[in-house]
Design a protein around this motif. Structure first.
Motif, PDB file in Angstrom:
ATOM      1  N   ARG A 134       0.701 -12.639  -9.456  1.00  0.00           N
ATOM      2  CA  ARG A 134       0.147 -11.322  -9.143  1.00  0.00           C
ATOM      3  C   ARG A 134      -0.867 -11.400  -8.004  1.00  0.00           C
ATOM      4  NH1 ARG A 134      -3.252  -7.302 -13.183  1.00  0.00           N
ATOM      5  NH2 ARG A 134      -3.883  -5.855 -11.527  1.00  0.00           N
ATOM      6  N   GLU A 162      -0.680  -9.387  -4.533  1.00  0.00           N
ATOM      7  CA  GLU A 162      -1.764  -8.491  -4.106  1.00  0.00           C
ATOM      8  C   GLU A 162      -2.314  -8.901  -2.747  1.00  0.00           C
ATOM      9  OE1 GLU A 162      -3.385  -7.205  -8.552  1.00  0.00           O
ATOM     10  OE2 GLU A 162      -4.710  -8.216  -7.144  1.00  0.00           O
ATOM     11  N   VAL A 189      -2.275  -6.519   0.650  1.00  0.00           N
ATOM     12  CA  VAL A 189      -3.424  -6.124   1.474  1.00  0.00           C
ATOM     13  C   VAL A 189      -3.188  -6.561   2.921  1.00  0.00           C
ATOM     14  CG1 VAL A 189      -5.889  -6.422   1.885  1.00  0.00           C
ATOM     15  CG2 VAL A 189      -5.038  -6.174  -0.448  1.00  0.00           C
ATOM     16  N   ILE A 226      -0.892  -4.171   4.564  1.00  0.00           N
ATOM     17  CA  ILE A 226      -1.575  -2.927   4.934  1.00  0.00           C
ATOM     18  C   ILE A 226      -2.382  -3.111   6.211  1.00  0.00           C
ATOM     19  CG2 ILE A 226      -3.421  -1.367   4.221  1.00  0.00           C
ATOM     20  CD1 ILE A 226      -2.433  -1.857   1.290  1.00  0.00           C
ATOM     21  N   SER A 268      -1.113  -1.783  10.077  1.00  0.00           N
ATOM     22  CA  SER A 268      -1.955  -0.821  10.792  1.00  0.00           C
ATOM     23  C   SER A 268      -2.358  -1.362  12.148  1.00  0.00           C
ATOM     24  CB  SER A 268      -3.194  -0.513   9.965  1.00  0.00           C
ATOM     25  OG  SER A 268      -2.839   0.045   8.718  1.00  0.00           O
ATOM     26  N   ASN A 300      -9.859  -2.486  17.187  1.00  0.00           N
ATOM     27  CA  ASN A 300     -10.820  -2.266  16.102  1.00  0.00           C
ATOM     28  C   ASN A 300     -11.310  -3.630  15.616  1.00  0.00           C
ATOM     29  OD1 ASN A 300     -12.014  -1.916  13.550  1.00  0.00           O
ATOM     30  ND2 ASN A 300     -10.919   0.016  13.262  1.00  0.00           N
ATOM     31  N   LEU A 326     -11.334  -4.229  11.851  1.00  0.00           N
ATOM     32  CA  LEU A 326      -9.999  -4.497  11.320  1.00  0.00           C
ATOM     33  C   LEU A 326      -9.585  -5.926  11.643  1.00  0.00           C
ATOM     34  CD1 LEU A 326      -7.445  -3.522   9.940  1.00  0.00           C
ATOM     35  CD2 LEU A 326      -6.707  -2.513  12.098  1.00  0.00           C
ATOM     36  N   TYR A 352      -8.325 -12.530   5.784  1.00  0.00           N
ATOM     37  CA  TYR A 352      -7.147 -12.720   4.947  1.00  0.00           C
ATOM     38  C   TYR A 352      -6.274 -13.859   5.430  1.00  0.00           C
ATOM     39  CZ  TYR A 352      -7.523  -9.442   1.237  1.00  0.00           C
ATOM     40  OH  TYR A 352      -7.910  -8.852   0.073  1.00  0.00           O
ATOM     41  N   GLU A 404     -12.359   3.849  10.149  1.00  0.00           N
ATOM     42  CA  GLU A 404     -10.921   3.658  10.350  1.00  0.00           C
ATOM     43  C   GLU A 404     -10.371   2.640   9.341  1.00  0.00           C
ATOM     44  OE1 GLU A 404      -8.805   5.164  12.158  1.00  0.00           O
ATOM     45  OE2 GLU A 404      -7.069   3.824  12.081  1.00  0.00           O
ATOM     46  N   VAL A 405     -11.099   1.543   9.153  1.00  0.00           N
ATOM     47  CA  VAL A 405     -10.650   0.552   8.178  1.00  0.00           C
ATOM     48  C   VAL A 405     -10.672   1.164   6.783  1.00  0.00           C
ATOM     49  CG1 VAL A 405     -11.144  -1.670   7.105  1.00  0.00           C
ATOM     50  CG2 VAL A 405     -11.388  -1.407   9.563  1.00  0.00           C
ATOM     51  N   ILE A 454      -7.672   3.293   6.345  1.00  0.00           N
ATOM     52  CA  ILE A 454      -6.465   2.502   6.103  1.00  0.00           C
ATOM     53  C   ILE A 454      -6.414   2.050   4.647  1.00  0.00           C
ATOM     54  CG2 ILE A 454      -5.383   0.286   6.634  1.00  0.00           C
ATOM     55  CD1 ILE A 454      -6.466   0.688   9.542  1.00  0.00           C
ATOM     56  N   LEU A 455      -7.547   1.530   4.162  1.00  0.00           N
ATOM     57  CA  LEU A 455      -7.572   0.975   2.806  1.00  0.00           C
ATOM     58  C   LEU A 455      -7.419   2.058   1.742  1.00  0.00           C
ATOM     59  CD1 LEU A 455     -10.531  -1.571   3.222  1.00  0.00           C
ATOM     60  CD2 LEU A 455      -8.085  -2.105   3.103  1.00  0.00           C
ATOM     61  N   SER A 515      -3.994   3.874   1.614  1.00  0.00           N
ATOM     62  CA  SER A 515      -2.991   3.042   0.941  1.00  0.00           C
ATOM     63  C   SER A 515      -3.217   3.043  -0.564  1.00  0.00           C
ATOM     64  CB  SER A 515      -3.058   1.611   1.474  1.00  0.00           C
ATOM     65  OG  SER A 515      -2.790   1.589   2.857  1.00  0.00           O
ATOM     66  N   ARG A 572      -1.884   6.182  -2.076  1.00  0.00           N
ATOM     67  CA  ARG A 572      -0.430   6.141  -2.191  1.00  0.00           C
ATOM     68  C   ARG A 572      -0.011   5.341  -3.423  1.00  0.00           C
ATOM     69  NH1 ARG A 572       2.280   2.136  -0.228  1.00  0.00           N
ATOM     70  NH2 ARG A 572       0.784   1.719   1.428  1.00  0.00           N
ATOM     71  N   LEU A 573      -0.651   4.185  -3.603  1.00  0.00           N
ATOM     72  CA  LEU A 573      -0.291   3.336  -4.741  1.00  0.00           C
ATOM     73  C   LEU A 573      -0.739   3.932  -6.067  1.00  0.00           C
ATOM     74  CD1 LEU A 573      -1.271  -0.086  -3.130  1.00  0.00           C
ATOM     75  CD2 LEU A 573       1.048   0.721  -3.615  1.00  0.00           C
ATOM     76  N   GLY A 625      -3.746  -0.458  -8.731  1.00  0.00           N
ATOM     77  CA  GLY A 625      -2.969  -1.553  -9.286  1.00  0.00           C
ATOM     78  C   GLY A 625      -3.104  -2.847  -8.514  1.00  0.00           C
ATOM     79  N   ASN A 626      -3.928  -2.834  -7.476  1.00  0.00           N
ATOM     80  CA  ASN A 626      -4.113  -4.032  -6.654  1.00  0.00           C
ATOM     81  C   ASN A 626      -5.603  -4.360  -6.623  1.00  0.00           C
ATOM     82  OD1 ASN A 626      -4.577  -5.804  -4.481  1.00  0.00           O
ATOM     83  ND2 ASN A 626      -2.650  -5.174  -3.515  1.00  0.00           N
ATOM     84  N   ARG A 627      -5.958  -5.411  -7.359  1.00  0.00           N
ATOM     85  CA  ARG A 627      -7.382  -5.731  -7.491  1.00  0.00           C
ATOM     86  C   ARG A 627      -7.991  -6.196  -6.180  1.00  0.00           C
ATOM     87  NH1 ARG A 627      -6.094  -9.829 -12.135  1.00  0.00           N
ATOM     88  NH2 ARG A 627      -4.649 -10.268 -10.410  1.00  0.00           N
ATOM     89  N   LYS A 628      -7.192  -6.838  -5.361  1.00  0.00           N
ATOM     90  CA  LYS A 628      -7.699  -7.272  -4.052  1.00  0.00           C
ATOM     91  C   LYS A 628      -8.028  -6.061  -3.188  1.00  0.00           C
ATOM     92  CE  LYS A 628      -7.248 -11.852  -3.807  1.00  0.00           C
ATOM     93  NZ  LYS A 628      -8.358 -12.714  -3.379  1.00  0.00           N
ATOM     94  N   LEU A 629      -7.146  -5.100  -3.217  1.00  0.00           N
ATOM     95  CA  LEU A 629      -7.374  -3.895  -2.424  1.00  0.00           C
ATOM     96  C   LEU A 629      -8.610  -3.166  -2.933  1.00  0.00           C
ATOM     97  CD1 LEU A 629      -6.477  -1.920  -0.251  1.00  0.00           C
ATOM     98  CD2 LEU A 629      -4.857  -0.927  -1.868  1.00  0.00           C
ATOM     99  N   GLU A 634     -11.658  -4.813  -1.629  1.00  0.00           N
ATOM    100  CA  GLU A 634     -11.924  -4.520  -0.223  1.00  0.00           C
ATOM    101  C   GLU A 634     -12.546  -3.142  -0.073  1.00  0.00           C
ATOM    102  OE1 GLU A 634     -11.652  -6.710   2.331  1.00  0.00           O
ATOM    103  OE2 GLU A 634     -11.266  -8.035   0.631  1.00  0.00           O
ATOM    104  N   TYR A 644     -16.276  -2.034   1.470  1.00  0.00           N
ATOM    105  CA  TYR A 644     -16.541  -1.043   2.503  1.00  0.00           C
ATOM    106  C   TYR A 644     -17.411   0.098   2.033  1.00  0.00           C
ATOM    107  CZ  TYR A 644     -14.411  -2.830   6.607  1.00  0.00           C
ATOM    108  OH  TYR A 644     -14.195  -3.579   7.733  1.00  0.00           O
TER     109      TYR A 644
END
Lengths: 228, 228
Positions: free
Chosen positions: A84, A88, A92, A95, A99, A152, A155, A162, B91-92, B95-96, B99, B102-103, B151-155, B158, B162
């Motif tokens: 998982r 994940e 990321v 994503i 972008s 950016n 970014l 990552y 902007e970042v 993006i984050l 996304s 959406r998820l 559902g994405n712990r990494k996301l 992040e 921010y």
DNA sequence: CGCTTGTGTACTGTATACACTTTGAGGCAG
DNA sequence: CTGCCTCAAAGTGTATACAGTACACAAGCG
């Protein structure tokens, strides 16, 4: 554990903490530690011939980058990535880099695209015995140019963060020749989209590319985690 | 500079470094420091009644989070965000969080959506004199639920990273009542999309929402940076 | 035999001392 | 007056000492 890590060519004005950090990162992303392995501050300090202070600094930084786990009063351990976690992480990355690819079509210099074309030409499989080497170079440069030209800096920074995690994962699975060839084709499609200055297409191709890379990694996944 | 920051309610098992970090973050995101201001390790240490060691730890961590700048042999300074920095940060974030939205349509619990509806109802402008308070609460919760249910712990991590940067920026500009009302409308559109389980729409609405928030911040921007 | 409880050990957390770097003020020469 | 040199002050970088904690293991107790 009697691993020996020595300082290599390092920036002259970097602090000891930075140097230790860099060395441990290199060791981690080149697979010299197994997941769950304990990193002892004292033994690291003596390996690098520094005191615990810079080592602690490096370990805290590594923890903030997600490469190690740092619990209070516990030894720092190399992160163990579950299936998982890998999914994940790649999600990321997908994503972020997708972008960046979309944004990069606005800013990337024709000169950079030309250079990438040259690299691509040196990596056509199976043109030569070491096209694989060329492909890795092309891979590296393509992703770097896209991150650098997205316009950016924040970014770009996140993508850089990552990159180490991805290298960490990748060091634990074998990259087959077949995967390299597939990656080459995907990279070409991304480069095409950049040259056409088609942001949506560049984004989609990058997204597909990273999803495909994830699939290949997942096939080898049992190798991840603690190896006793 | 004779600011006084004292420990407030803190986790019992947190290290001093963590507590100092948390306190400085709170001070930063609530606008108690101006951009470019120097953070002296010794004076911070005496303010918190700890030694320099935990303070240094906190400052390094803050630097990795982008809230301060840490150059070798130089005093740590509070980050000064240029107009460009603010744009890049948002902007970042866009993006984050887009996304994540959406998820999130896949995973968010009906119960959570119902709770958000309740919060939304308590924040209808100009229903009551303190609808603004309710809207801030709704805002906070909506973004939190989306990050938590992607559902994405990494996301999620992040996005959390921010959040502090965004709070830092926001503490330096005034949020008008008009902006709050506009934000409320945008939040409702996002909530609608979530309820309809429409990922593409949720992503688009979140993206538009953050772009709109950026516009408002940019209007006030001269306030940013060093205030002598 | 198993559970609890003491105790030693091997760590990490924190404080502190010292070394090195940067910077700015003041004096001196031009 | 200006430019350069010197040197002191202030700050960070690093090493080290000490304190505190978690874990393992063994002894005592049921």
């Amino acid at each position: 554990m009697s691993k020996t890590i020595e300082f290599q060519g390092v920036a002259p004005r970097a602090s000891l903490g930075d140097m230790v950090h860099q060395q441990i990162v290199e060791a981690l992303v080149s697979g010299q530690f197994s997941g769950g392995e304990e990193l002892n501050e004292v033994s690291l300090a003596s390996q690098f011939h520094v005191s615990r202070t810079p080592v602690r600094e490096a370990l805290r930084r590594l923890a903030s980058e997600g490469l190690v786990i740092n619990q209070r009063n516990r030894q720092t351990t190399v992160v163990e990535m579950s299936r998982r976690d890998v999914i994940e992480t790649y999600e990321v990355r997908r994503i972020l880099e997708a972008s960046a690819a979309r944004l990069a079509v606005e800013q990337v210099e024709p000169r950079q695209l030309a250079d990438l074309r040259t690299l691509a030409a040196a990596a056509i499989p199976p043109a030569s015995s070491d096209w694989g080497q060329g492909e890795r170079r092309f891979d590296e440069e393509l992703h770097r140019v896209i991150a650098d030209s997205c316009g950016n800096r924040k970014l770009q920074q996140e993508i850089q963060r990552y990159k180490n995690l991805v290298r960490f994962v990748r060091s634990r699975v074998a990259r087959s020749t077949q995967r390299l060839a597939q990656g080459h084709a995907e990279h070409l499609r991304i480069l095409d989209a950049l040259e056409r200055r088609n942001g949506a297409q560049a984004e989609a191709e990058m997204s597909a590319h990273i999803a495909s890379a994830l699939q290949c990694v997942l096939e080898d996944l049992p190798l991840l985690g603690r190896t006793p």
